[in-house]
Write a protein that holds these residues in place. Structure first.
Motif, PDB file in Angstrom:
ATOM      1  N   THR A 118       0.816  -1.216   0.000  1.00 43.48           N
ATOM      2  CA  THR A 118       0.000   0.000   0.000  1.00 43.48           C
ATOM      3  C   THR A 118       0.846   1.261   0.000  1.00 43.48           C
ATOM      4  OG1 THR A 118      -1.840  -1.099   1.124  1.00 43.48           O
ATOM      5  CG2 THR A 118      -1.739   1.301   1.295  1.00 43.48           C
ATOM      6  N   SER A 119       1.813   1.340   0.907  1.00 42.03           N
ATOM      7  CA  SER A 119       2.565   2.584   1.090  1.00 42.03           C
ATOM      8  C   SER A 119       3.553   2.851  -0.033  1.00 42.03           C
ATOM      9  CB  SER A 119       3.313   2.561   2.428  1.00 42.03           C
ATOM     10  OG  SER A 119       2.409   2.512   3.506  1.00 42.03           O
ATOM     11  N   ALA A 120       4.054   1.801  -0.656  1.00 46.69           N
ATOM     12  CA  ALA A 120       5.039   1.990  -1.726  1.00 46.69           C
ATOM     13  C   ALA A 120       4.378   2.132  -3.090  1.00 46.69           C
ATOM     14  CB  ALA A 120       6.014   0.817  -1.745  1.00 46.69           C
ATOM     15  N   THR A 121       3.316   1.384  -3.333  1.00 47.91           N
ATOM     16  CA  THR A 121       2.640   1.267  -4.629  1.00 47.91           C
ATOM     17  C   THR A 121       3.571   0.564  -5.626  1.00 47.91           C
ATOM     18  OG1 THR A 121       3.325   3.280  -5.844  1.00 47.91           O
ATOM     19  CG2 THR A 121       1.542   3.496  -4.209  1.00 47.91           C
ATOM     20  N   PRO A 122       3.024   0.004  -6.698  1.00 48.94           N
ATOM     21  CA  PRO A 122       3.887  -0.659  -7.684  1.00 48.94           C
ATOM     22  C   PRO A 122       4.835   0.275  -8.413  1.00 48.94           C
ATOM     23  CG  PRO A 122       1.604  -0.578  -8.450  1.00 48.94           C
ATOM     24  CD  PRO A 122       1.591  -0.175  -7.012  1.00 48.94           C
ATOM     25  N   TYR A 123       4.650   1.591  -8.277  1.00 50.03           N
ATOM     26  CA  TYR A 123       5.594   2.509  -8.911  1.00 50.03           C
ATOM     27  C   TYR A 123       6.941   2.478  -8.194  1.00 50.03           C
ATOM     28  CZ  TYR A 123       7.913   6.626 -10.716  1.00 50.03           C
ATOM     29  OH  TYR A 123       8.837   7.449 -11.299  1.00 50.03           O
ATOM     30  N   LEU A 124       6.925   2.399  -6.862  1.00 52.69           N
ATOM     31  CA  LEU A 124       8.171   2.406  -6.095  1.00 52.69           C
ATOM     32  C   LEU A 124       8.687   1.004  -5.804  1.00 52.69           C
ATOM     33  CD1 LEU A 124       7.412   5.209  -3.453  1.00 52.69           C
ATOM     34  CD2 LEU A 124       8.630   5.426  -5.636  1.00 52.69           C
ATOM     35  N   CYS A 125       7.800   0.026  -5.788  1.00 47.67           N
ATOM     36  CA  CYS A 125       8.212  -1.330  -5.436  1.00 47.67           C
ATOM     37  C   CYS A 125       7.278  -2.335  -6.085  1.00 47.67           C
ATOM     38  CB  CYS A 125       8.175  -1.500  -3.907  1.00 47.67           C
ATOM     39  SG  CYS A 125       8.526  -3.174  -3.328  1.00 47.67           S
ATOM     40  N   GLN A 126       7.851  -3.381  -6.656  1.00 49.01           N
ATOM     41  CA  GLN A 126       7.069  -4.490  -7.206  1.00 49.01           C
ATOM     42  C   GLN A 126       7.492  -5.761  -6.480  1.00 49.01           C
ATOM     43  OE1 GLN A 126       8.065  -3.870 -11.395  1.00 49.01           O
ATOM     44  NE2 GLN A 126       6.000  -3.079 -11.769  1.00 49.01           N
ATOM     45  N   PRO A 127       6.807  -6.084  -5.384  1.00 50.99           N
ATOM     46  CA  PRO A 127       7.229  -7.211  -4.539  1.00 50.99           C
ATOM     47  C   PRO A 127       7.323  -8.546  -5.257  1.00 50.99           C
ATOM     48  CG  PRO A 127       5.651  -5.836  -3.369  1.00 50.99           C
ATOM     49  CD  PRO A 127       5.669  -5.358  -4.790  1.00 50.99           C
ATOM     50  N   CYS A 151      16.809  -1.475  -2.591  1.00 51.78           N
ATOM     51  CA  CYS A 151      15.535  -2.144  -2.846  1.00 51.78           C
ATOM     52  C   CYS A 151      14.448  -1.199  -3.364  1.00 51.78           C
ATOM     53  CB  CYS A 151      15.033  -2.825  -1.574  1.00 51.78           C
ATOM     54  SG  CYS A 151      16.154  -4.062  -0.896  1.00 51.78           S
ATOM     55  N   TYR A 152      14.587   0.098  -3.100  1.00 57.03           N
ATOM     56  CA  TYR A 152      13.567   1.077  -3.464  1.00 57.03           C
ATOM     57  C   TYR A 152      14.238   2.276  -4.142  1.00 57.03           C
ATOM     58  CZ  TYR A 152      10.997  -1.686  -0.015  1.00 57.03           C
ATOM     59  OH  TYR A 152      10.409  -2.722   0.686  1.00 57.03           O
ATOM     60  N   PRO A 153      14.832   2.058  -5.306  1.00 55.18           N
ATOM     61  CA  PRO A 153      15.662   3.100  -5.929  1.00 55.18           C
ATOM     62  C   PRO A 153      14.898   4.354  -6.331  1.00 55.18           C
ATOM     63  CG  PRO A 153      15.334   1.240  -7.426  1.00 55.18           C
ATOM     64  CD  PRO A 153      14.841   0.804  -6.095  1.00 55.18           C
ATOM     65  N   LYS A 154      13.582   4.265  -6.525  1.00 57.84           N
ATOM     66  CA  LYS A 154      12.811   5.454  -6.888  1.00 57.84           C
ATOM     67  C   LYS A 154      12.363   6.260  -5.677  1.00 57.84           C
ATOM     68  CE  LYS A 154      10.866   3.489 -11.147  1.00 57.84           C
ATOM     69  NZ  LYS A 154       9.596   3.061 -11.803  1.00 57.84           N
ATOM     70  N   GLY A 155      12.641   5.756  -4.471  1.00 56.74           N
ATOM     71  CA  GLY A 155      12.233   6.464  -3.268  1.00 56.74           C
ATOM     72  C   GLY A 155      11.406   5.576  -2.363  1.00 56.74           C
ATOM     73  N   THR A 156      11.177   6.058  -1.157  1.00 64.01           N
ATOM     74  CA  THR A 156      10.472   5.253  -0.150  1.00 64.01           C
ATOM     75  C   THR A 156       9.125   5.868   0.239  1.00 64.01           C
ATOM     76  OG1 THR A 156      11.709   6.338   1.642  1.00 64.01           O
ATOM     77  CG2 THR A 156      12.604   4.280   0.770  1.00 64.01           C
ATOM     78  N   GLY A 157       8.549   6.628  -0.671  1.00 63.33           N
ATOM     79  CA  GLY A 157       7.195   7.118  -0.441  1.00 63.33           C
ATOM     80  C   GLY A 157       7.144   8.400   0.373  1.00 63.33           C
ATOM     81  N   GLY A 158       5.942   8.679   0.872  1.00 58.27           N
ATOM     82  CA  GLY A 158       5.716   9.936   1.589  1.00 58.27           C
ATOM     83  C   GLY A 158       5.302   9.742   3.023  1.00 58.27           C
TER      84      GLY A 158
END
Length: 430
Positions: free
Chosen positions: A187-196, A336-343
């Motif tokens: 939820t907090s990362a979304t598939p934009y920041l993380c694809q588990p 693991c989260y190269p685009k960032g870790t959310g807000g």
């Protein structure tokens, strides 16, 4: 459109699953506000009810608007299928439902949303299930917690409230070695920041209420199926591998292969639990997802700026944002989260509980609400609200101690957010 891997995320978040309406040519996915659907004839109806043909029967099970959302989320997460439902909490129960049974347990991270801790530690007991909570940074402790009755491993990619980041690949390796599915709340990362799924997860759950919709209008949930788990490798998952009495002995995994979990979620989960997403909620969420990448980029940009300012303010004890170079999880976040870790992160305020309450009451731009992932910046004192039902020890383990507030940084002007926090801190810490 064909969901070819040559399409980028920005294209798929707009087009995946959506086609012009064949009846009218409408380009935006219509809201199919219908309870039931007309069968072509008696044979068609029988085939649908026997799971011999895919189609629409009744909107508790399937709905054309919801189906577009399911296909879009499955595509963005890299899964083979998805089941949407009424809320994130519903998604968690539906994810566990085919896996668990009386006397079985799930091993879960200690770093979870307070409502999830309550759901796992209290509510699921009524089903005869139980949960063991483990610090997932301690992989040996995770291995030791798994026993013969464990049926799943559960964590959050970016944990609510503290913004802690999970090393999904490391956890997935432990789950794989035990022959268990890993469920990741993304939820907090979304598939934009993380694809588990690309890091080894079996199932991904979402509260679509949050960043995916992004505008605080509707609740919803989703389970995305990786299609990669062998449900017949052992006798641990009879709901998926053994004959199903309600369908004349049909075996879901044998019949549907890598879509076994998805079909079970609709044909059994939605049929019997009834945790259905309504088509209007699906429509709002589809519109939100069209701008997901743009919003997440701004959420991250603002969060870094606000968290950096807070970390250097003398009225603040500490900030938990993993996107800060000072974070103990900075290396993991970059890897693991190269685009960032959310807000999402927490802030410990000098002055403790009373100062936190004053801070929340003094803010003007930030909204004091029990939500996250909105375009608007939000704040809450978790210890007195979302984590109130937990023990003090559970609150601390979850990163929601009495001196901590959770902030969800929106997409406003970051300088305005800093000014608002500055004036509120002055009142809270006078």
């Amino acid at each position: 459109m064909s969901d070819s891997p040559t399409y980028g995320f920005d294209t798929l978040q707009i087009h995946a699953g959506a086609r012009p309406d064949p009846a009218t040519g409408a380009r935006q996915t219509p809201i199919y506000q219908s309870t039931a659907y007309v069968f072509r004839d008696a044979d068609h109806a029988a085939a649908l009810f026997n799971l011999q043909e895919v189609g629409y029967i009744y909107s508790r099970l399937t709905n054309p608007t919801v189906a577009v959302l399911q296909e879009r989320l499955a595509t963005l997460e890299g899964g083979v299928g998805a089941v949407c439902c009424s809320s994130g909490h519903a998604a968690q129960i539906m994810a566990l439902f085919p896996l668990m049974g009386p006397g079985k347990n799930v091993v879960a991270s200690t770093r979870l949303y307070g409502g999830t801790v309550t759901q796992f530690s209290q509510t699921i007991k009524r089903f005869g299930w139980s949960a063991k909570f483990v610090d997932f940074d301690d992989l040996d402790a995770l291995r030791e917690a798994i026993d013969d009755d464990t049926r799943a491993v559960f964590c959050e990619s970016v944990a609510n409230p503290g913004g802690y980041v999970t090393d999904i690949r490391a956890v997935a390796d432990v789950a794989d070695a035990a022959g268990l599915p890993l469920i990741v709340d993304n939820t907090s990362a979304t598939p934009y920041l993380c694809q588990p799924i690309s890091q080894g997860a079996t199932l991904v759950v979402h509260s679509t209420t949050k960043y995916l919709t992004g505008n605080g209008t509707v609740t919803g949930g989703c389970i995305v199926d990786s299609g990669k788990f062998d449900w017949s490798a052992s006798d641990k998952f009879p709901s998926l591998s053994a004959p199903e009495p309600a369908y004349h002995g049909l075996k879901f995994h044998e019949t549907f292969g890598n879509l076994a979990f998805t079909f079970h979620g609709i044909a059994i989960g939605l049929r019997d639990l009834g945790m259905t997403m309504n088509p209007q909620a699906a429509h709002y969420t589809l519109m939100g997802i069209e701008t997901l990448s743009l919003r997440m980029q701004r959420h991250v940009e603002n969060a870094v700026k606000v968290a950096t300012w807070l970390e250097n303010d003398p009225r603040v004890d500490y900030v938990t944002y993993a996107g800060l170079p000072s974070s103990p999880y900075a290396e993991r976040a970059q890897r693991c989260y190269p685009k960032g870790t959310g807000g999402l992160f927490t802030v410990a305020i000098k002055g403790g509980y009373d100062a936190c309450v004053k801070l929340v009451d003094s803010l003007e731009i930030f909204s004091h609400v029990a939500n996250l992932g909105d375009t608007r910046s939000l704040i809450i004192h978790s210890a007195s609200t979302t984590h109130r039902q937990l023990t003090p020890e559970q609150q601390e383990a979850a990163g929601a101690g009495p001196n901590v507030v959770r902030v969800s940084i929106g997409i406003e002007d970051a300088d305005d957010l800093i000014r608002d926090l500055d004036q509120a801190l002055a009142k809270a810490c006078d």
